[in-house]
Design an enzyme around this catalytic site. Sequence first.
Site, short mmCIF file in Angstrom:
data_model
loop_
_atom_site.label_atom_id
_atom_site.label_comp_id
_atom_site.label_asym_id
_atom_site.label_seq_id
_atom_site.Cartn_x
_atom_site.Cartn_y
_atom_site.Cartn_z
N ARG A 83 -58.57 48.62 -54.48
CA ARG A 83 -57.52 49.37 -53.77
C ARG A 83 -58.09 50.10 -52.56
O ARG A 83 -57.44 50.18 -51.51
CB ARG A 83 -56.82 50.35 -54.72
CG ARG A 83 -55.57 50.96 -54.12
CD ARG A 83 -54.78 51.74 -55.15
NE ARG A 83 -55.50 52.91 -55.62
CZ ARG A 83 -54.99 53.80 -56.47
NH1 ARG A 83 -53.77 53.63 -56.98
NH2 ARG A 83 -55.70 54.84 -56.86
N LYS A 185 -53.73 54.05 -49.70
CA LYS A 185 -53.97 55.43 -50.12
C LYS A 185 -54.64 56.18 -48.96
O LYS A 185 -55.84 56.44 -48.97
CB LYS A 185 -54.83 55.46 -51.39
CG LYS A 185 -54.75 56.78 -52.15
CD LYS A 185 -55.36 56.64 -53.53
CE LYS A 185 -55.41 57.97 -54.28
NZ LYS A 185 -54.09 58.50 -54.63
N GLU A 221 -41.20 56.46 -55.57
CA GLU A 221 -42.29 57.24 -56.19
C GLU A 221 -41.81 58.61 -56.63
O GLU A 221 -40.79 59.13 -56.14
CB GLU A 221 -43.47 57.37 -55.21
CG GLU A 221 -44.16 56.05 -54.92
CD GLU A 221 -45.62 56.21 -54.55
OE1 GLU A 221 -46.12 57.34 -54.47
OE2 GLU A 221 -46.28 55.18 -54.34
#
Length: 341
Positions: A83, A185, A221
């Site tokens: 990620r 992220k 989210e």
Amino acid sequence: MSKTVDIDWGKLGFSYMKVGLRYISKWSNGSWDEGKLVEDNTLAISEASTALHYGQQCFEGMKAYRTKEGKIQLFRPDRNAARLNDSCRRVLMPEIPEEKFIDACIQLVKANAEYVPPYGSGATLYLRPFVIGVGDNLGVRPAPEFIFSIFAVPVGPYFKGGMVPVNFITSDFDRAAPYGTGAAKVGGNYAGSLMPHKVAVDKGFADCIYLDPATHTKIEEVGAANFFGITKDNKFVTPKSPSILPSITKYSLLHVAKEYLGLEVEERDVLVDNLDEFKEAGACGTAAVITPIGGIEHKGKFHVFHSETEVGPVTKKLYETLCGIQFGDVEAPEGWIVEVK
């Protein structure tokens, strides 16, 4: 079994504490250096660094756990490595080879083993890997140099008095653009979330729920965590969207729900007007593993799931099973656990 420092583990929160060593590696002229452990917890970087002006940076969050036998283990560090590299590619930063990433994590945890909390305390050693663009630069372009670093902080159990459901409210703000950086992220996603979070807290809620940026009809989210719901016919459902951060905890729960609890699992649209299809709901992420959702307010209407005071049985079982895997009490799927030796 390594010794631990004299800390009141039960009183630890989720806040920064300087521990002994951190890992740092630098990229220049097309390659990463070998990397090393250092005592200094400050970074000296150019005032013109792209991380400061153009947000060229990304980070990860993961934990080290101590088992009943006193061993120390990492949970799926290969997924954090993957990620992080997805995020690096999105903002044009050099990738970190998976072997280098995992080796850096192991070096760091071994060097700070005394800060890994004892089994049974509920506390863990939180790791924060990050990559930033540095060096002298003025124009909007990728940095000439980069830093990859990881620091560690012991953090307390998220639920000090046991798991308690909390309430959320939908937000009019968007967390990410439809074709933006929602799946990466990167820090900008979090800077933009500070105001919506404050608005929700000021109204008496734990945090806000972000809807899809295109239509504002689907849940994406829950604050900085992923959403899941348990339908009345016992399906584990979680939203699917290209602007959702792919949570390692969420994908682990999808596996646990199917393979350990025997539930059907679905990644699909979750319409905010169809909340009554769920008998339980929760938010999932590294910090809490699962935060049970008591209720959600949307356009003045408040929907309660299982209870505002008690955790639903499926949510509780999911939490206990995944935590059991992380702390070594439940047999893990192959490849999920890396022991720090």
